[in-house]
Design a protein around this motif. Structure first.
Motif, PDB file in Angstrom:
ATOM      1  N   ASP A 173       0.904  -1.227   0.062  1.00 56.03           N
ATOM      2  CA  ASP A 173       0.003   0.021   0.128  1.00 56.03           C
ATOM      3  C   ASP A 173       0.742   1.336   0.021  1.00 56.03           C
ATOM      4  N   THR A 174       1.961   1.437   0.767  1.00 57.10           N
ATOM      5  CA  THR A 174       2.805   2.597   0.570  1.00 57.10           C
ATOM      6  C   THR A 174       3.876   2.412  -0.353  1.00 57.10           C
ATOM      7  N   LEU A 175       4.330   1.085  -0.664  1.00 57.31           N
ATOM      8  CA  LEU A 175       5.308   1.273  -1.686  1.00 57.31           C
ATOM      9  C   LEU A 175       4.847   1.630  -2.884  1.00 57.31           C
ATOM     10  N   PHE A 176       3.757   1.424  -3.609  1.00 58.35           N
ATOM     11  CA  PHE A 176       3.376   2.001  -4.895  1.00 58.35           C
ATOM     12  C   PHE A 176       2.991   3.551  -4.752  1.00 58.35           C
ATOM     13  N   TYR A 177       3.043   4.135  -3.380  1.00 56.51           N
ATOM     14  CA  TYR A 177       2.801   5.558  -3.224  1.00 56.51           C
ATOM     15  C   TYR A 177       4.127   5.984  -3.692  1.00 56.51           C
ATOM     16  N   LEU A 178       5.304   5.391  -2.995  1.00 58.06           N
ATOM     17  CA  LEU A 178       6.669   5.824  -3.305  1.00 58.06           C
ATOM     18  C   LEU A 178       7.208   5.632  -4.641  1.00 58.06           C
ATOM     19  N   ALA A 179       6.735   4.526  -5.083  1.00 59.11           N
ATOM     20  CA  ALA A 179       7.237   4.317  -6.530  1.00 59.11           C
ATOM     21  C   ALA A 179       6.585   5.279  -7.517  1.00 59.11           C
ATOM     22  N   GLY A 180       5.360   5.683  -7.221  1.00 60.72           N
ATOM     23  CA  GLY A 180       4.726   6.585  -8.134  1.00 60.72           C
ATOM     24  C   GLY A 180       5.159   8.026  -8.102  1.00 60.72           C
ATOM     25  N   ARG A 181       5.975   8.352  -6.950  1.00 58.43           N
ATOM     26  CA  ARG A 181       6.347   9.707  -6.922  1.00 58.43           C
ATOM     27  C   ARG A 181       7.933   9.803  -7.289  1.00 58.43           C
ATOM     28  N   GLY A 182       8.423   8.476  -7.685  1.00 60.52           N
ATOM     29  CA  GLY A 182       9.823   8.219  -8.368  1.00 60.52           C
ATOM     30  C   GLY A 182      10.832   7.900  -7.325  1.00 60.52           C
ATOM     31  N   ASP A 183      10.499   7.271  -6.215  1.00 61.29           N
ATOM     32  CA  ASP A 183      11.609   6.545  -5.422  1.00 61.29           C
ATOM     33  C   ASP A 183      12.199   5.419  -5.811  1.00 61.29           C
ATOM     34  N   TYR A 184      11.422   4.682  -6.669  1.00 60.70           N
ATOM     35  CA  TYR A 184      11.851   3.351  -7.300  1.00 60.70           C
ATOM     36  C   TYR A 184      11.732   3.514  -8.923  1.00 60.70           C
ATOM     37  N   ASP A 185      12.588   2.631  -9.413  1.00 59.76           N
ATOM     38  CA  ASP A 185      12.285   2.604 -11.099  1.00 59.76           C
ATOM     39  C   ASP A 185      11.639   1.446 -11.240  1.00 59.76           C
ATOM     40  N   MET A 186      11.423   0.508 -10.352  1.00 59.34           N
ATOM     41  CA  MET A 186      10.594  -0.558 -10.544  1.00 59.34           C
ATOM     42  C   MET A 186      10.183  -1.262  -9.432  1.00 59.34           C
ATOM     43  N   VAL A 187       8.704  -1.684  -9.371  1.00 60.56           N
ATOM     44  CA  VAL A 187       8.129  -2.554  -8.290  1.00 60.56           C
ATOM     45  C   VAL A 187       8.024  -3.784  -8.785  1.00 60.56           C
ATOM     46  N   VAL A 188       8.268  -4.787  -8.049  1.00 63.10           N
ATOM     47  CA  VAL A 188       8.062  -6.358  -8.330  1.00 63.10           C
ATOM     48  C   VAL A 188       6.700  -6.778  -7.465  1.00 63.10           C
ATOM     49  N   ALA A 189       5.753  -6.787  -8.042  1.00 67.09           N
ATOM     50  CA  ALA A 189       4.425  -7.484  -7.750  1.00 67.09           C
ATOM     51  C   ALA A 189       4.292  -8.993  -7.662  1.00 67.09           C
ATOM     52  N   MET A 190       3.785  -9.338  -6.502  1.00 64.15           N
ATOM     53  CA  MET A 190       3.617 -10.787  -6.189  1.00 64.15           C
ATOM     54  C   MET A 190       2.454 -11.637  -6.897  1.00 64.15           C
ATOM     55  N   TYR A 191       1.130 -10.768  -7.260  1.00 64.21           N
ATOM     56  CA  TYR A 191       0.182 -11.332  -8.018  1.00 64.21           C
ATOM     57  C   TYR A 191      -0.561 -10.236  -8.771  1.00 64.21           C
TER      58      TYR A 191
END
Length: 331
Positions: free
Chosen positions: A249-267
């Motif tokens: 829930d918080t990771l996608f917020y952080l990634a959306g603002r540019g903190d990460y280049d890619m997110v690995v989703a489990m499902y």
């Protein structure tokens, strides 16, 4: 450097695929970045062109090497599978068979090095199954056609990149399938794509399975420690900038603002929902791990609006752009 030749599969002909293709090929900048050739039925493209007022000619060809790829005329490798006035907006076995044949031909062309990438319009899984082709979707079908044992789905939007550990299976089955080796391979495939795009040390964040990443064992049955942590540590040992597992829930917020280049989703839904909330019309689906480049629109056949001329083509334009950026160049 030559522009990459991209074959575009028409998808389910009863859906919006023909319309978004004709709309996308009205954009001159598409022809500036690639040489597009449609694999489908010329008659259907002509019908779709009239519906969307494309103002484009359609040239029927028998071999992809006959394509001139000139703006104003759509080159179509014409498989002639449909009759005139083929219905829009309904699930049909004939449409499923046509969609299968389009992607089969596209895979053959790219594997024969006659084109550089595949860009797919949406197909209908029910119609595909009714035609006897029991694949969950394009990703698994292309893996089969290219004899690839394992691939990953990556979704890309202007603000977010997400690669999936599991996709088209039920949630209980997905959790059972997740294991450290699979998670590590998915991270590796995503890392390789980003490096090829010029990121020397991409920042990759890995989602947890349970709420709050399990809250130190309070939620779930230790899935994070058993299934994800070993993979993250293995990637970190390679010198990669990988963190997790983190609460989604918080990771996608952080990634959306540019903190990460890619997110690995489990499902499936864990990764798809954020991408589609941020902008379904600009999302792109990339199959990672194939011996060929494949991108796709990140929407379905939209039978409810098919044949009405109102489908948005931006996802198709962006899918073509992504394919052009990822594709090698033929001489």
């Amino acid at each position: 450097m030559n522009k990459p030749k991209i074959v575009i599969t028409m998808g389910d002909p009863s859906g919006i695929g023909p319309e978004v293709i004709m709309k996308a090929l009205k954009h001159k900048d598409v022809y500036d970045m690639c040489s597009p050739v449609v694999i489908g039925d010329a008659l259907r493209l002509e019908e779709a062109g009239k519906i969307v007022h494309a103002g484009l000619d359609v040239r029927s060809i028998n071999d992809v090497e006959e394509a001139k790829c000139e703006f104003g005329t759509v080159d179509c490798l014409d498989l002639k599978l449909l009759k005139a006035n083929h219905p829009f907006g309904v699930v049909l076995k004939e449409s499923g068979e046509a969609a299968y044949q389009y992607i089969k031909k596209a895979a053959e062309i790219v594997m024969d090095n006659k084109a550089d990438a595949i860009c797919t319009a949406p197909l209908c899984k029910e119609a595909l199954h009714n035609a006897g082709h029991n694949f969950p979707g394009h990703t698994e079908l292309l893996a089969h056609l290219t004899h690839t044992p394992e691939v990953s789905m990556m979704l890309v939007s202007p603000k977010l990149r997400v690669i999936h550990v599991t996709t088209h299976i039920g949630l209980i089955d997905a959790i059972a399938k997740i294991e450290p080796g699979l998670v590590e391979r998915v991270i590796s495939r995503g890392h390789n794509v980003l490096v090829k795009r010029g990121m020397k040390n991409p920042k990759i964040a890995v989602c947890a399975i349970n709420p709050h990443a399990g809250e130190n064992g309070l939620f779930g049955y230790g899935e994070e420690e058993k299934k994800i942590v070993p993979a993250v540590k293995a990637c970190q040992a390679k010198g990669w900038n990988v963190v997790g597992p983190l609460p989604a829930d918080t990771l996608f917020y952080l990634a959306g603002r540019g903190d990460y280049d890619m997110v690995v989703a489990m499902y499936h839904d864990q990764g798809h929902i954020p991408i589609k909330v941020l902008g379904l019309e600009s999302g792109v689906n990339i199959t990672v791990g194939l011996p060929v480049i494949r991108t796709s629109v990140d929407h379905g056949t939209a039978f409810d609006i098919a044949g009405k001329g109102i489908a948005d083509e931006q996802s198709m334009v962006e899918a073509l752009r992504q394919a052009a950026e990822l594709a090698p160049r033929t001489e």
